[in-house]
Design a protein around this motif. Structure first.
Motif, PDB file in Angstrom:
ATOM      1  N   ALA A  41       5.807  -5.915  -0.574  1.00 49.49           N
ATOM      2  CA  ALA A  41       6.862  -6.963  -1.098  1.00 49.49           C
ATOM      3  C   ALA A  41       7.115  -6.929  -2.392  1.00 49.49           C
ATOM      4  O   ALA A  41       8.284  -7.160  -2.648  1.00 49.49           O
ATOM      5  N   TYR A  57       9.138  -5.206   3.962  1.00 45.20           N
ATOM      6  CA  TYR A  57       8.030  -5.955   3.465  1.00 45.20           C
ATOM      7  C   TYR A  57       7.897  -7.255   3.292  1.00 45.20           C
ATOM      8  O   TYR A  57       7.346  -8.283   3.526  1.00 45.20           O
ATOM      9  N   LEU A  58       9.345  -7.739   2.704  1.00 40.87           N
ATOM     10  CA  LEU A  58       9.532  -9.185   2.114  1.00 40.87           C
ATOM     11  C   LEU A  58       9.557 -10.078   3.224  1.00 40.87           C
ATOM     12  O   LEU A  58      10.587  -9.591   4.245  1.00 40.87           O
ATOM     13  N   SER A  59       9.101 -11.028   3.406  1.00 43.58           N
ATOM     14  CA  SER A  59       9.508 -12.079   4.584  1.00 43.58           C
ATOM     15  C   SER A  59      10.617 -12.900   4.510  1.00 43.58           C
ATOM     16  O   SER A  59      11.242 -12.887   3.240  1.00 43.58           O
ATOM     17  N   VAL A  60      11.132 -13.305   5.524  1.00 39.28           N
ATOM     18  CA  VAL A  60      12.118 -14.270   5.289  1.00 39.28           C
ATOM     19  C   VAL A  60      11.898 -15.562   4.458  1.00 39.28           C
ATOM     20  O   VAL A  60      12.734 -15.875   3.682  1.00 39.28           O
ATOM     21  N   GLU A  61      10.664 -15.969   4.580  1.00 36.35           N
ATOM     22  CA  GLU A  61      10.302 -17.187   3.478  1.00 36.35           C
ATOM     23  C   GLU A  61      10.447 -16.694   2.102  1.00 36.35           C
ATOM     24  O   GLU A  61      10.835 -17.622   1.241  1.00 36.35           O
ATOM     25  N   GLU A  62       9.966 -15.499   1.859  1.00 34.98           N
ATOM     26  CA  GLU A  62       9.884 -15.031   0.566  1.00 34.98           C
ATOM     27  C   GLU A  62      11.161 -14.917   0.010  1.00 34.98           C
ATOM     28  O   GLU A  62      11.716 -15.018  -1.019  1.00 34.98           O
ATOM     29  N   ARG A 109      17.893  -9.227   9.143  1.00 33.31           N
ATOM     30  CA  ARG A 109      17.175 -10.446   9.209  1.00 33.31           C
ATOM     31  C   ARG A 109      17.829 -11.772   9.251  1.00 33.31           C
ATOM     32  O   ARG A 109      18.767 -11.793   8.592  1.00 33.31           O
ATOM     33  N   SER A 135       4.887  -5.022  12.564  1.00 34.35           N
ATOM     34  CA  SER A 135       5.225  -5.668  11.399  1.00 34.35           C
ATOM     35  C   SER A 135       6.782  -5.908  11.387  1.00 34.35           C
ATOM     36  O   SER A 135       7.347  -6.684  10.518  1.00 34.35           O
ATOM     37  N   SER A 136       7.506  -5.003  12.052  1.00 35.81           N
ATOM     38  CA  SER A 136       8.904  -4.926  12.128  1.00 35.81           C
ATOM     39  C   SER A 136       9.878  -6.285  12.600  1.00 35.81           C
ATOM     40  O   SER A 136       9.394  -6.258  13.759  1.00 35.81           O
ATOM     41  N   HIS A 137      10.687  -6.633  11.976  1.00 36.39           N
ATOM     42  CA  HIS A 137      11.341  -7.690  12.722  1.00 36.39           C
ATOM     43  C   HIS A 137      12.295  -7.157  13.810  1.00 36.39           C
ATOM     44  O   HIS A 137      12.308  -7.848  15.035  1.00 36.39           O
TER      45      HIS A 137
END
Length: 337
Positions: free
Chosen positions: A103, A127-132, A149, A190-192
């Motif tokens: 990320a 790697y970056l999450s939606v929240e990040e 995403r 871990s993949s969306h």
């Protein structure tokens, strides 16, 4: 050295008019624009890009950040082709940054593109999450659009396919063709995209009151080899199944190899369905039934959103984009058809 003033004198216009033409302003008439561009071509004039960028606050470049886990396989080629083609149509250059393996490295790549004076940035994160990403957007000096995403705080900055619904519809298609014992090869956990397709599979099976036998659930990692290994493991379990749903075409092609080696015919013995509709899908034997992901439409929408942002317009959230099931020869009727 040929200067802008030389071009202006050759074209019979002012230096300011030449500047407006080269900056791409729409309020210059076609006749004047053609005269200026003819003079540019005849004199071999190349504008000072640094000076032009400083004057217009535009670099006429679009940044694209992808993790290098996407580099292998035809999906990345399709993504790059669409972004490069549509960016060229806008008269801009494409600048690519590698998101590497974390990320933080994806975040660094985004900042690299902005520091490189890209007018806007498109990202396809791993790697970056939606929240990040939601936290990152307000801190950036340039517009950013995320592909694949759905953001929560800033949905207007995201363009995404409806992978869950597409999978739900595709599995229902198999069920309507008479399949009940359906195996599923998952994407990376871990993949969306992988998680969305798994949810769609589960929803379709649940709605039709069909059990999701653990023995029919296989792990994959998007590659042909992982699809082949998953199908080999499925065959070794000696369980009943009439269809396999693979979370992408690469894994389906690998699974087809394992089925062929085991003497299984497609679709007479096992039907095979997958996602992405990569170019080779129509050339496999038999041709692969696959859900077409609207990559061109997604990229076009992303660039349209960015263009509006750069022009100071407000943008609203876009609807999820649905794919299309492409019917080919790898799916036949099941035992309950």
């Amino acid at each position: 050295m040929i200067t802008m003033l030389d071009v202006a004198q050759r074209a019979g216009v002012s230096k300011a008019t030449v500047s407006r033409v080269l900056a791409g302003h729409s309020y210059v008439s076609k006749t004047v624009r053609d005269k200026v561009m003819q003079a540019v071509d005849e004199m071999g004039y190349r504008p000072n890009l640094v000076a032009r960028n400083l004057a217009t606050n535009r670099s006429h470049s679009i940044g694209l950040m992808v993790p290098n886990t996407l580099y292998h396989g035809p999906f990345f080629s399709e993504l790059m082709f669409q972004v490069a083609t549509l960016t060229e149509q806008l008269g801009s250059q494409l600048v690519l940054a590698d998101g590497k393996h974390s990320a933080q490295q994806e975040r660094d790549a985004i900042h690299f593109l902005i520091d490189s004076r890209c007018d806007a940035v498109i990202i396809y994160p791993r790697y970056l999450s939606v929240e990040e990403i939601d936290q990152l957007i307000p801190t950036l000096s340039k517009p950013l659009i995320i592909l694949n995403r759905r953001l929560k705080k800033f949905p207007q900055y995201s363009v995404c396919a409806d992978h869950e619904k597409d999978t739900f519809d595709a599995v229902n298609y198999l069920i309507h063709r008479g399949h009940r014992d359906i195996a599923f090869i998952k994407g990376m956990g871990s993949s969306h995209t992988g998680l969305s397709r798994l949810k769609g599979f589960q929803a379709a099976m649940t709605q039709n009151n069909l059990p999701m036998a653990p023995a029919l659930m296989l792990d994959g990692s998007w590659t042909m080899e992982s699809g082949k290994q998953a199908a080999e493991e499925l065959l070794a379990r000696n369980v009943t199944f009439s269809a396999i749903v693979a979370s992408n075409d690469d894994m389906a092609i690998g699974a087809a190899s394992a089925l062929y080696n085991a003497g299984k015919r497609i679709p007479q013995d096992v039907s095979l369905l997958s996602f992405d509709d990569i170019p080779i899908a129509s050339y496999t034997i038999p041709a692969l039934t696959s859900v077409h992901v609207p990559m061109a439409e997604m990229v076009a929408s992303a660039l349209a959103q960015l263009t509006k942002m750069l022009d100071g317009e407000e943008v609203s959230a876009l609807s999820l984009m649905c794919g299309e099931l492409i019917h080919r020869q790898s799916v036949g009727d099941g035992p309950y058809g």
